[in-house]
Design a protein around this motif. Structure first.
Motif, PDB file in Angstrom:
ATOM      1  N   GLN A 121      21.936  -4.212  -8.554  1.00  0.00           N
ATOM      2  CA  GLN A 121      20.976  -3.225  -8.062  1.00  0.00           C
ATOM      3  C   GLN A 121      19.952  -2.882  -9.138  1.00  0.00           C
ATOM      4  OE1 GLN A 121      20.973  -2.741  -5.006  1.00  0.00           O
ATOM      5  NE2 GLN A 121      22.976  -2.416  -4.094  1.00  0.00           N
ATOM      6  N   ARG A 122      20.375  -2.811 -10.382  1.00  0.00           N
ATOM      7  CA  ARG A 122      19.423  -2.516 -11.464  1.00  0.00           C
ATOM      8  C   ARG A 122      18.390  -3.639 -11.611  1.00  0.00           C
ATOM      9  NH1 ARG A 122      24.002  -0.157 -14.197  1.00  0.00           N
ATOM     10  NH2 ARG A 122      24.513  -2.172 -15.140  1.00  0.00           N
ATOM     11  N   VAL A 123      18.856  -4.887 -11.487  1.00  0.00           N
ATOM     12  CA  VAL A 123      17.938  -6.026 -11.604  1.00  0.00           C
ATOM     13  C   VAL A 123      16.893  -5.994 -10.487  1.00  0.00           C
ATOM     14  CG1 VAL A 123      17.776  -8.542 -11.445  1.00  0.00           C
ATOM     15  CG2 VAL A 123      19.572  -7.498 -12.837  1.00  0.00           C
ATOM     16  N   VAL A 124      17.341  -5.735  -9.253  1.00  0.00           N
ATOM     17  CA  VAL A 124      16.418  -5.690  -8.121  1.00  0.00           C
ATOM     18  C   VAL A 124      15.454  -4.522  -8.261  1.00  0.00           C
ATOM     19  CG1 VAL A 124      16.239  -5.447  -5.619  1.00  0.00           C
ATOM     20  CG2 VAL A 124      18.049  -6.847  -6.597  1.00  0.00           C
ATOM     21  N   ALA A 125      15.960  -3.361  -8.678  1.00  0.00           N
ATOM     22  CA  ALA A 125      15.093  -2.195  -8.835  1.00  0.00           C
ATOM     23  C   ALA A 125      14.024  -2.433  -9.902  1.00  0.00           C
ATOM     24  CB  ALA A 125      15.933  -0.963  -9.186  1.00  0.00           C
ATOM     25  N   ARG A 126      14.384  -3.123 -10.986  1.00  0.00           N
ATOM     26  CA  ARG A 126      13.386  -3.438 -12.022  1.00  0.00           C
ATOM     27  C   ARG A 126      12.307  -4.361 -11.463  1.00  0.00           C
ATOM     28  NH1 ARG A 126      17.891  -3.616 -15.696  1.00  0.00           N
ATOM     29  NH2 ARG A 126      18.038  -5.883 -15.450  1.00  0.00           N
ATOM     30  N   LEU A 127      12.714  -5.299 -10.615  1.00  0.00           N
ATOM     31  CA  LEU A 127      11.731  -6.210 -10.014  1.00  0.00           C
ATOM     32  C   LEU A 127      10.749  -5.440  -9.134  1.00  0.00           C
ATOM     33  CD1 LEU A 127      10.680  -9.048  -9.405  1.00  0.00           C
ATOM     34  CD2 LEU A 127      12.413  -9.222  -7.603  1.00  0.00           C
ATOM     35  N   VAL A 128      11.264  -4.511  -8.320  1.00  0.00           N
ATOM     36  CA  VAL A 128      10.382  -3.717  -7.456  1.00  0.00           C
ATOM     37  C   VAL A 128       9.444  -2.858  -8.294  1.00  0.00           C
ATOM     38  CG1 VAL A 128      10.295  -2.022  -5.613  1.00  0.00           C
ATOM     39  CG2 VAL A 128      12.132  -3.685  -5.649  1.00  0.00           C
ATOM     40  N   HIS A 129       9.972  -2.285  -9.363  1.00  0.00           N
ATOM     41  CA  HIS A 129       9.134  -1.468 -10.247  1.00  0.00           C
ATOM     42  C   HIS A 129       7.988  -2.294 -10.811  1.00  0.00           C
ATOM     43  CE1 HIS A 129       7.957   0.870 -13.806  1.00  0.00           C
ATOM     44  NE2 HIS A 129       8.511   1.926 -13.208  1.00  0.00           N
ATOM     45  N   SER A 130       8.279  -3.516 -11.253  1.00  0.00           N
ATOM     46  CA  SER A 130       7.223  -4.370 -11.802  1.00  0.00           C
ATOM     47  C   SER A 130       6.244  -4.794 -10.710  1.00  0.00           C
ATOM     48  CB  SER A 130       7.837  -5.600 -12.469  1.00  0.00           C
ATOM     49  OG  SER A 130       8.495  -6.428 -11.519  1.00  0.00           O
ATOM     50  N   MET A 131       6.720  -4.962  -9.473  1.00  0.00           N
ATOM     51  CA  MET A 131       5.815  -5.277  -8.360  1.00  0.00           C
ATOM     52  C   MET A 131       4.802  -4.165  -8.147  1.00  0.00           C
ATOM     53  SD  MET A 131       8.270  -6.852  -5.403  1.00  0.00           S
ATOM     54  CE  MET A 131       6.948  -6.669  -4.203  1.00  0.00           C
ATOM     55  N   PHE A 132       5.289  -2.925  -8.116  1.00  0.00           N
ATOM     56  CA  PHE A 132       4.405  -1.794  -7.847  1.00  0.00           C
ATOM     57  C   PHE A 132       3.384  -1.581  -8.968  1.00  0.00           C
ATOM     58  CE2 PHE A 132       7.732   0.416  -4.938  1.00  0.00           C
ATOM     59  CZ  PHE A 132       7.456  -0.512  -3.951  1.00  0.00           C
ATOM     60  N   GLU A 133       3.743  -2.012 -10.171  1.00  0.00           N
ATOM     61  CA  GLU A 133       2.799  -1.893 -11.277  1.00  0.00           C
ATOM     62  C   GLU A 133       1.802  -3.044 -11.323  1.00  0.00           C
ATOM     63  OE1 GLU A 133       5.189  -1.363 -14.804  1.00  0.00           O
ATOM     64  OE2 GLU A 133       4.965   0.822 -14.635  1.00  0.00           O
ATOM     65  N   ASP A 134       2.068  -4.086 -10.544  1.00  0.00           N
ATOM     66  CA  ASP A 134       1.165  -5.235 -10.459  1.00  0.00           C
ATOM     67  C   ASP A 134       0.120  -4.940  -9.381  1.00  0.00           C
ATOM     68  OD1 ASP A 134      -0.135  -7.645 -10.151  1.00  0.00           O
ATOM     69  OD2 ASP A 134       1.698  -8.863 -10.208  1.00  0.00           O
ATOM     70  N   GLN A 135      -0.976  -4.340  -9.780  1.00  0.00           N
ATOM     71  CA  GLN A 135      -1.991  -3.898  -8.815  1.00  0.00           C
ATOM     72  C   GLN A 135      -2.611  -5.078  -8.058  1.00  0.00           C
ATOM     73  OE1 GLN A 135      -2.634  -0.717  -7.950  1.00  0.00           O
ATOM     74  NE2 GLN A 135      -0.871  -0.282  -9.292  1.00  0.00           N
ATOM     75  N   ALA A 136      -2.746  -6.218  -8.714  1.00  0.00           N
ATOM     76  CA  ALA A 136      -3.321  -7.382  -8.036  1.00  0.00           C
ATOM     77  C   ALA A 136      -2.405  -7.840  -6.898  1.00  0.00           C
ATOM     78  CB  ALA A 136      -3.533  -8.513  -9.038  1.00  0.00           C
ATOM     79  N   LEU A 137      -1.110  -7.860  -7.147  1.00  0.00           N
ATOM     80  CA  LEU A 137      -0.156  -8.261  -6.107  1.00  0.00           C
ATOM     81  C   LEU A 137      -0.176  -7.281  -4.950  1.00  0.00           C
ATOM     82  CD1 LEU A 137       2.221  -9.887  -4.938  1.00  0.00           C
ATOM     83  CD2 LEU A 137       3.757  -8.517  -6.389  1.00  0.00           C
ATOM     84  N   MET A 138      -0.144  -5.980  -5.245  1.00  0.00           N
ATOM     85  CA  MET A 138      -0.081  -4.995  -4.175  1.00  0.00           C
ATOM     86  C   MET A 138      -1.390  -4.988  -3.376  1.00  0.00           C
ATOM     87  SD  MET A 138       2.933  -4.312  -4.695  1.00  0.00           S
ATOM     88  CE  MET A 138       3.112  -3.329  -3.230  1.00  0.00           C
ATOM     89  N   GLN A 139      -2.507  -5.209  -4.043  1.00  0.00           N
ATOM     90  CA  GLN A 139      -3.780  -5.284  -3.320  1.00  0.00           C
ATOM     91  C   GLN A 139      -3.799  -6.513  -2.412  1.00  0.00           C
ATOM     92  OE1 GLN A 139      -7.251  -5.163  -5.802  1.00  0.00           O
ATOM     93  NE2 GLN A 139      -8.679  -5.401  -4.104  1.00  0.00           N
ATOM     94  N   ARG A 140      -3.255  -7.626  -2.902  1.00  0.00           N
ATOM     95  CA  ARG A 140      -3.172  -8.839  -2.082  1.00  0.00           C
ATOM     96  C   ARG A 140      -2.335  -8.585  -0.834  1.00  0.00           C
ATOM     97  NH1 ARG A 140      -0.217 -14.509  -3.953  1.00  0.00           N
ATOM     98  NH2 ARG A 140      -0.404 -15.586  -1.929  1.00  0.00           N
TER      99      ARG A 140
END
Length: 527
Positions: A121-140
């Motif tokens: 769960q910690r590994v998955v949560a870290r991945l989601v956190h990095s996704m949300f900080e990736d503005q280019a990915l979230m904008q896409r």
């Protein structure tokens, strides 16, 4: 004859509710969960929908390239341990060793499990956190204008992504991050609904109900202290005031991988669609070499053994016991086995590192299925009417086999105390046509098939329903927005109890005053 058939076909196509090509974002869970999610993805693609799959760079099963979907790969430094077959084999061996130490080792068993879950769960949560900080990915993702997100909430990363993108949320679900999905959604009386790891049926005596209550407490502990904290930290960072469980409970639609020929009856909700066994299909022809081996079994038929996607090999001692028992059977055996070849292996047994499980189970010569109790395999056995011998190992497998045993379609053995004689006798009992296991499984198979729509058709209809209407809020209860004390009416009970207490006090005080006055008058008269 052709004219009426064509007219009927045109009528069906005309009256069928249509759905233009939609855009579906899929956030899957790897391993055996992807096995059934992939089937939904392929079906959506076949219906003309555009499917995009979010996958991590360390994904074990989710391919980057596919004709059925476009993938977006997210970089992940640390892979989930459940994505490693080597790690899972070690976890299995450790779990079996702990179980063999007896009932007093239960704390060590759960500590081993909780450590695995917490790390993943910690590994998955870290991945989601990095996704949300990736503005280019979230904008896409936002610019892609998806119609819905389809995800498996056992690791609720997709649930958080759906909330971030404000998309209708559809869950392909049986398990949540802390237990069985219904417990978060519908009333679940512990008097007849068994909790995860309880190994109980829906018929419990007093001590079993007490045990079930304690296992419910274990589930709450797992949620609040093991699984939820990493995701709650993500919520606190990006969605203050929001908790993961409420986001899950607020899903528009639950595609529940359950059929009540398998699951015990229980209360449910309008936005739950039961699609248990949707991954099952008619058997396809076997490869020539395998078909030749199966046909060589003659009138005795074939026994199939598989431990599923994550678990391929057992402790060598257990494998030797199983091989010895198989060697005593007149049937041929097809065994998906990883690891060293057992020295006691008989000439009647074929070892494979992969086998077409569904096609073998649907073969007319298949007589029994030796299974660890994974859900996908159990539904395939129900679909094809093949009785079971269960060797549950970890996770929910024991609870799954309890359900099949309660239906009279399986014999379940403890893998930690396995002996050649007892295993051989259990196999013979399952194979014996005079015993009820085969007929009970055939009855379950008839019930499973006797539905107005196939599970897959139901899943596709409701997915397209959500696309057509932009969600399904009218089917969703709003109880998840209520505080726990309001949900259970504790505030109402407190008020009524307070009023009743106040009334009793008033009556008591009134009676005391009247009594004192009467006593005072009597004293005056006596004087």
């Amino acid at each position: 004859m052709m004219v009426p058939l064509l007219a009927a076909l045109l009528l069906v196509l005309w009256t069928r509710p249509g759905c233009e090509s939609g855009r579906v974002l899929v956030y899957p869970v790897d391993g055996s969960h992807w096995v059934n999610m992939r089937i939904l993805v392929e079906a959506l693609h076949a219906r003309g929908h555009q499917v995009t799959v979010l996958r991590s760079s360390t994904s074990w099963y989710v391919s980057e390239h596919s004709p059925h979907y476009t993938s977006i790969t997210m970089h992940q430094d640390t892979p989930q341990s459940i994505e490693s077959q080597e790690f899972m084999s070690g976890f299995l061996r450790r779990s079996v060793e702990i179980r063999s130490e007896g009932p007093m080792a239960a704390f060590a068993l759960y500590a081993n499990l909780f450590h695995l879950l917490a790390e993943n769960q910690r590994v998955v949560a870290r991945l989601v956190h990095s996704m949300f900080e990736d503005q280019a990915l979230m904008q896409r993702l936002q610019e892609s204008r998806f119609d819905l997100i389809l995800t498996d909430p056992v690791f609720p990363a997709g649930v958080l992504v759906a909330h971030y993108l404000q998309l209708p949320l559809v869950l392909n679900v049986r398990w949540l991050l802390s237990g069985e999905g219904h417990f978060a959604l519908a009333p679940s009386p512990l008097s007849y609904i068994p909790q995860l790891f309880s190994h109980l049926s829906d018929r419990m005596d007093f001590l079993q109900r007490l045990s079930n209550f304690l296992y419910h407490g274990l589930s709450l502990y797992m949620h609040h202290f093991i699984s939820n904290p990493p995701y709650q930290a993500v919520c606190d960072r990006f969605f203050p005031g929001v908790d993961v469980l409420s986001l899950i409970q607020g899903a528009d639609l639950w595609l529940m991988r359950v059929d009540f020929v398998f699951e015990f009856p229980r209360p449910t909700m309008p936005n739950v669609v039961y699609v248990g066994g949707f991954q099952c299909r008619p058997a396809q022809p076997l490869p020539p070499e395998l078909e030749e081996f199966v046909q060589s079994s003659g009138e005795h038929g074939v026994v199939i053994m598989s431990l599923g996607t994550l678990l391929g090999g057992l402790h060598p001692h257990i494998s030797e016991v199983i091989a010895s028992a198989f060697a005593r059977l007149p049937q041929k055996v097809v065994w998906r086995h990883l690891g060293a070849r057992p020295s006691t292996l008989g000439n009647n047994t074929m070892l494979l590192d992969w086998l077409p499980q569904n096609d073998l189970l649907g073969h007319p010569k298949t007589r029994a299925f030796v299974s660890h109790g994974g859900t996908n395999g159990l539904y395939e056995a129900i679909y094809h009417g093949v009785p079971l011998l269960g060797l549950p190992l970890i996770f929910d497998q024991q609870d799954n086999m309890v359900r099949m045993e309660a239906r009279g379609a399986a014999i379940v053995l403890d893998v930690t105390t396995l002996e050649v004689d007892s295993l051989t006798q259990a196999l013979r009992d399952v194979l014996d046509e005079q015993k009820p296991y085969r007929e009970n499984m055939r009855r379950l198979s008839r019930l499973h098939h006797d539905q107005p729509l196939t599970p897959m058709d139901s899943a596709l209809f409701w997915l397209e329903f959500v696309m057509r209407h932009g969600g399904a809020a009218h089917l969703r209860t709003e109880s998840y927005r209520m505080p726990w004390y309001a949900y259970h009416n504790l505030d109402v009970l407190a008020l009524l109890l307070g009023l009743a207490t106040a009334l009793l006090m008033i009556i008591s005080c009134t009676c005391r005053c009247l009594f004192q006055r009467l006593c005072g008058r009597r004293k005056v008269k006596l004087q």
